[in-house]
Write a protein that holds these residues in place. Sequence first.
Motif, PDB file in Angstrom:
ATOM      1  N   ASP A 208      -5.560  -9.519  -1.545  1.00 48.82           N
ATOM      2  CA  ASP A 208      -5.705  -9.470  -2.998  1.00 48.82           C
ATOM      3  C   ASP A 208      -4.573  -8.644  -3.615  1.00 48.82           C
ATOM      4  OD1 ASP A 208      -7.872 -11.068  -3.537  1.00 48.82           O
ATOM      5  OD2 ASP A 208      -9.357  -9.456  -3.399  1.00 48.82           O
ATOM      6  N   LYS A 209      -4.047  -9.134  -4.727  1.00 54.42           N
ATOM      7  CA  LYS A 209      -3.061  -8.388  -5.504  1.00 54.42           C
ATOM      8  C   LYS A 209      -3.792  -7.471  -6.472  1.00 54.42           C
ATOM      9  CE  LYS A 209       0.861 -10.249  -4.049  1.00 54.42           C
ATOM     10  NZ  LYS A 209       0.347 -11.021  -2.889  1.00 54.42           N
ATOM     11  N   VAL A 210      -3.295  -6.243  -6.585  1.00 57.01           N
ATOM     12  CA  VAL A 210      -3.886  -5.243  -7.477  1.00 57.01           C
ATOM     13  C   VAL A 210      -2.894  -4.959  -8.597  1.00 57.01           C
ATOM     14  CG1 VAL A 210      -4.806  -2.912  -7.668  1.00 57.01           C
ATOM     15  CG2 VAL A 210      -5.187  -4.241  -5.576  1.00 57.01           C
ATOM     16  N   ILE A 211      -3.358  -5.062  -9.844  1.00 57.80           N
ATOM     17  CA  ILE A 211      -2.514  -4.813 -11.008  1.00 57.80           C
ATOM     18  C   ILE A 211      -3.141  -3.728 -11.871  1.00 57.80           C
ATOM     19  CG2 ILE A 211      -1.625  -7.181 -11.020  1.00 57.80           C
ATOM     20  CD1 ILE A 211      -3.556  -7.788 -13.326  1.00 57.80           C
ATOM     21  N   THR A 212      -2.356  -3.201 -12.794  1.00 52.94           N
ATOM     22  CA  THR A 212      -2.899  -2.196 -13.716  1.00 52.94           C
ATOM     23  C   THR A 212      -3.847  -2.875 -14.698  1.00 52.94           C
ATOM     24  OG1 THR A 212      -0.934  -2.490 -15.107  1.00 52.94           O
ATOM     25  CG2 THR A 212      -0.927  -0.639 -13.569  1.00 52.94           C
ATOM     26  N   LYS A 221      -1.204  -3.179 -19.209  1.00 56.53           N
ATOM     27  CA  LYS A 221      -1.897  -4.084 -18.305  1.00 56.53           C
ATOM     28  C   LYS A 221      -0.922  -5.041 -17.607  1.00 56.53           C
ATOM     29  CE  LYS A 221      -5.763  -7.378 -18.200  1.00 56.53           C
ATOM     30  NZ  LYS A 221      -6.794  -8.070 -19.006  1.00 56.53           N
ATOM     31  N   GLY A 222      -1.207  -5.334 -16.345  1.00 54.74           N
ATOM     32  CA  GLY A 222      -0.486  -6.378 -15.650  1.00 54.74           C
ATOM     33  C   GLY A 222       0.632  -5.942 -14.743  1.00 54.74           C
ATOM     34  N   LEU A 223       0.888  -4.634 -14.629  1.00 49.42           N
ATOM     35  CA  LEU A 223       1.929  -4.168 -13.713  1.00 49.42           C
ATOM     36  C   LEU A 223       1.402  -4.230 -12.288  1.00 49.42           C
ATOM     37  CD1 LEU A 223       3.151  -1.019 -15.698  1.00 49.42           C
ATOM     38  CD2 LEU A 223       4.151  -3.325 -15.698  1.00 49.42           C
ATOM     39  N   LEU A 224       2.189  -4.773 -11.397  1.00 52.63           N
ATOM     40  CA  LEU A 224       1.750  -4.898 -10.003  1.00 52.63           C
ATOM     41  C   LEU A 224       1.724  -3.531  -9.334  1.00 52.63           C
ATOM     42  CD1 LEU A 224       0.919  -6.805  -7.714  1.00 52.63           C
ATOM     43  CD2 LEU A 224       3.350  -7.019  -7.129  1.00 52.63           C
ATOM     44  N   VAL A 225       0.592  -3.209  -8.723  1.00 49.64           N
ATOM     45  CA  VAL A 225       0.424  -1.934  -8.018  1.00 49.64           C
ATOM     46  C   VAL A 225       0.625  -2.126  -6.522  1.00 49.64           C
ATOM     47  CG1 VAL A 225      -1.150  -0.025  -7.535  1.00 49.64           C
ATOM     48  CG2 VAL A 225      -1.149  -1.103  -9.795  1.00 49.64           C
ATOM     49  N   GLY A 226       0.024  -3.152  -5.961  1.00 49.89           N
ATOM     50  CA  GLY A 226       0.166  -3.379  -4.528  1.00 49.89           C
ATOM     51  C   GLY A 226      -0.727  -4.507  -4.051  1.00 49.89           C
ATOM     52  N   GLU A 227      -0.902  -4.564  -2.742  1.00 41.98           N
ATOM     53  CA  GLU A 227      -1.700  -5.613  -2.109  1.00 41.98           C
ATOM     54  C   GLU A 227      -2.701  -4.981  -1.144  1.00 41.98           C
ATOM     55  OE1 GLU A 227      -0.900  -9.109   1.162  1.00 41.98           O
ATOM     56  OE2 GLU A 227       0.519  -8.917  -0.502  1.00 41.98           O
ATOM     57  N   VAL A 228      -3.899  -5.502  -1.134  1.00 43.84           N
ATOM     58  CA  VAL A 228      -4.955  -4.989  -0.259  1.00 43.84           C
ATOM     59  C   VAL A 228      -4.643  -5.365   1.196  1.00 43.84           C
ATOM     60  CG1 VAL A 228      -7.409  -5.060   0.324  1.00 43.84           C
ATOM     61  CG2 VAL A 228      -6.678  -5.127  -2.083  1.00 43.84           C
ATOM     62  N   THR A 229      -4.587  -4.345   2.059  1.00 42.73           N
ATOM     63  CA  THR A 229      -4.328  -4.593   3.481  1.00 42.73           C
ATOM     64  C   THR A 229      -5.547  -4.308   4.350  1.00 42.73           C
ATOM     65  OG1 THR A 229      -3.481  -2.323   3.770  1.00 42.73           O
ATOM     66  CG2 THR A 229      -1.889  -4.050   3.223  1.00 42.73           C
TER      67      THR A 229
END
Length: 292
Positions: A208-212, A221-229
Amino acid sequence: MMAVLTVFLLANFAGRSIYRLTFVEQLVTTALAPVEALVSRMSYGLQSVTSSTGQLFVVYRDNQVLREQIDQLRQSELNVTEIMAENLRLRTMLDYKKGVPQFDFVTAAVIARDPGAWTNIMIINKGSNDGLSKDMPVVTPQGLAGNVIQVFATTSKVQLILDPRSAVGSLIQRPESRVAAIVEGNSARPMSPHMVNLSRDADIIRGDKVITSGFGGIYPKGLLVGEVTDIVNEEGGLLKYAVLNPAVDFDRLEEVLVIIRSREAAPVLPNSTPTPLNPEQNPAQSSKGRGQ
């Protein structure tokens, strides 16, 4: 008659003297021949050594010149490589800026990072003279890096999202989920921030991609924070947390973008009354709370 005899004797004596001198010269020449040959060889050898020494000096001098030219070429190659790398980074930033016209940016270079707090704080070369103020978001074309926490005239201090004291309001980008929570730095795993306080049944999966989320006013809103590992259930409770791989490569930060102004309205918190925002208002100025 006596005169003729005298002339004859003198001529005979002179002839013998000449003969003797020639014979002596021959003896001397014969005796000195080896010496002359040795001297000649030594002279030739000395001349050869002198010539060889001169040639060696010329070769050494040419070698030094070539070494200097090689060093200059290597330095030029390094400079060209560095310029090309910088050009690529700046071109990527320019393309990113064109894709988000709702934001105004200031480009800044990272000039210092504390080895003891490598994942927490960095210093950039822009400050209040360049329009920066506290709580402004700091991003790269890859995603969210942090926010400004202290501003000076020509420099600023930035808190990274890897800092355990950081808190970023985030949500799962996947349309079927949209789970919202807080992303915090983790001291035990500095390069892997956690999305915390998730209920056990929260719809979150690896990848899953995590965004603000935009809640709280600091981060749009919408800035990419990271990915669930990874997803870990907390012991003895009803909660779990997600381990993230940050979108930003924090080991390779050289230039960043500071969002100094946003022309989009901040999301409205649930059960709250919408508050109109000035289109020129910095989202960081609408709230002084943590970055939720």
